[in-house]
Design an enzyme around this catalytic site. Structure first.
Site, PDB file in Angstrom:
ATOM      1  N   LYS A  85       0.811  -1.222   0.000  1.00  0.00           N
ATOM      2  CA  LYS A  85       0.000   0.000   0.000  1.00  0.00           C
ATOM      3  C   LYS A  85       0.848   1.278   0.000  1.00  0.00           C
ATOM      4  O   LYS A  85       0.401   2.310  -0.511  1.00  0.00           O
ATOM      5  CB  LYS A  85      -0.966  -0.002   1.182  1.00  0.00           C
ATOM      6  CG  LYS A  85      -2.119  -0.982   1.024  1.00  0.00           C
ATOM      7  CD  LYS A  85      -3.171  -0.761   2.078  1.00  0.00           C
ATOM      8  CE  LYS A  85      -4.388  -1.635   1.834  1.00  0.00           C
ATOM      9  NZ  LYS A  85      -5.498  -1.350   2.777  1.00  0.00           N
ATOM     10  N   ASP A 123     -10.678   3.057   1.183  1.00  0.00           N
ATOM     11  CA  ASP A 123     -11.171   2.420   2.406  1.00  0.00           C
ATOM     12  C   ASP A 123     -12.054   3.348   3.240  1.00  0.00           C
ATOM     13  O   ASP A 123     -13.150   2.969   3.659  1.00  0.00           O
ATOM     14  CB  ASP A 123     -10.008   1.925   3.265  1.00  0.00           C
ATOM     15  CG  ASP A 123      -9.361   0.667   2.719  1.00  0.00           C
ATOM     16  OD1 ASP A 123     -10.063  -0.105   2.035  1.00  0.00           O
ATOM     17  OD2 ASP A 123      -8.164   0.461   2.974  1.00  0.00           O
TER      18      ASP A 123
END
Length: 280
Positions: free
Chosen positions: A73, A109
């Protein structure tokens, strides 16, 4: 009946290591099929240190896009041409897509959490007093989106004050370090710890005492497996509204689908795909 893969079919994939446990292929392939979109989605194990090669493959083969999970990420950021303001602020990317011929990294997210809360419970976070228990990566993404969506306060409770300060800072002016005393006046309480997760030593534990909450509080757990954590069961026994992490999982994928296709995502189909996989 299986879909037909043709010379025009475009590929999307989730990269991570490990990644074979991912439910993303089930979610996105169900969405592609429902929308009659000519795409296919795979899970691709990519070892640490090789995120840039995966993005290079996306460029070379004109893939539709990538989902990104651990350990990539942060590393994948440097391989993108541009970052969305959200990804830049969070220092993490979980979705890579094309925009005007450039490879763009985003973090969906937190957006997924806020959209899931609205879709599942009909709750807008605007003006809410929110308490976050935990200060990991998921907490940061949610705190940022709560602040961006107009939450009145985002109070972060964590044993390590420096981590709580960092996550609270992502919420902007609404953020501050909180204490368990803030639970009594909270509108929304979010468990962003692994306490209650079925695969951990903390599976039977509760993240906080629900008896201190007011009767209108909403209890949210970012854990989606099991669907009913001890925390959610305790909150339901008190008659409180609750939500697990499944809507966040679905709606972060919804945002990615929209980036890749420009189409409205079939949320019900994607939710059913997750539930079906959790039941097997």
């Amino acid at each position: 009946m299986p879909r037909t893969v043709t010379a025009t079919t475009r590929l999307a994939a989730v990269i991570g290591y490990p990644v074979r446990h991912s439910m993303s292929p089930a979610i996105h392939n169900a969405a592609f099929e429902a929308c009659r979109f000519d795409g296919i989605y795979l899970a691709m194990p990519v070892a640490a240190g090789r995120a840039a090669q995966a993005v290079a493959a996306m460029r070379s083969f004109d893939w539709l896009g990538l989902s990104v999970t651990m350990p990539h990420k942060q590393a994948v950021m440097a391989a993108c041409d541009e970052l969305t303001p959200t990804a830049e602020r969070l220092g993490a990317v979980n979705c890579v897509f094309w925009r005007d011929g450039k490879v763009v990294g985003d973090s969906t997210d937190g957006e997924g959490y806020v959209r899931g809360l609205q879709a599942d419970l009909g709750v807008s976070v605007d003006g809410l007093r929110c308490v976050m228990i935990g200060a990991g990566g998921a907490a940061g993404a949610v705190a940022y989106s709560l602040g961006q969506s107009g939450a009145g306060e985002v109070m972060v409770v964590n044993r390590t004050t420096s981590k709580a300060e960092a996550v609270a800072g992502l919420a902007g002016d609404a953020g501050r370090v909180g204490t368990l005393d803030d639970l009594a006046t909270a509108d929304l309480v979010i468990n962003a710890t692994p306490i209650g997760m079925g695969s951990t030593d903390l599976a039977d534990d509760v993240a906080f005492d629900v008896t201190v909450l007011n009767n209108q509080a909403i209890v949210s757990d970012l854990i989606y497996h099991p669907a009913q954590t001890p925390l959610l069961k305790a909150a339901q026994a008190r008659g409180l509204r609750t939500q697990n992490g499944l809507p966040m999982l679905v709606h972060q994928a919804v945002a990615a689908f929209e980036h890749w296709t420009g189409m409205s995502a079939p949320v019900d189909v994607m939710t059913a795909a997750v539930q079906s996989n959790l039941d097997t």
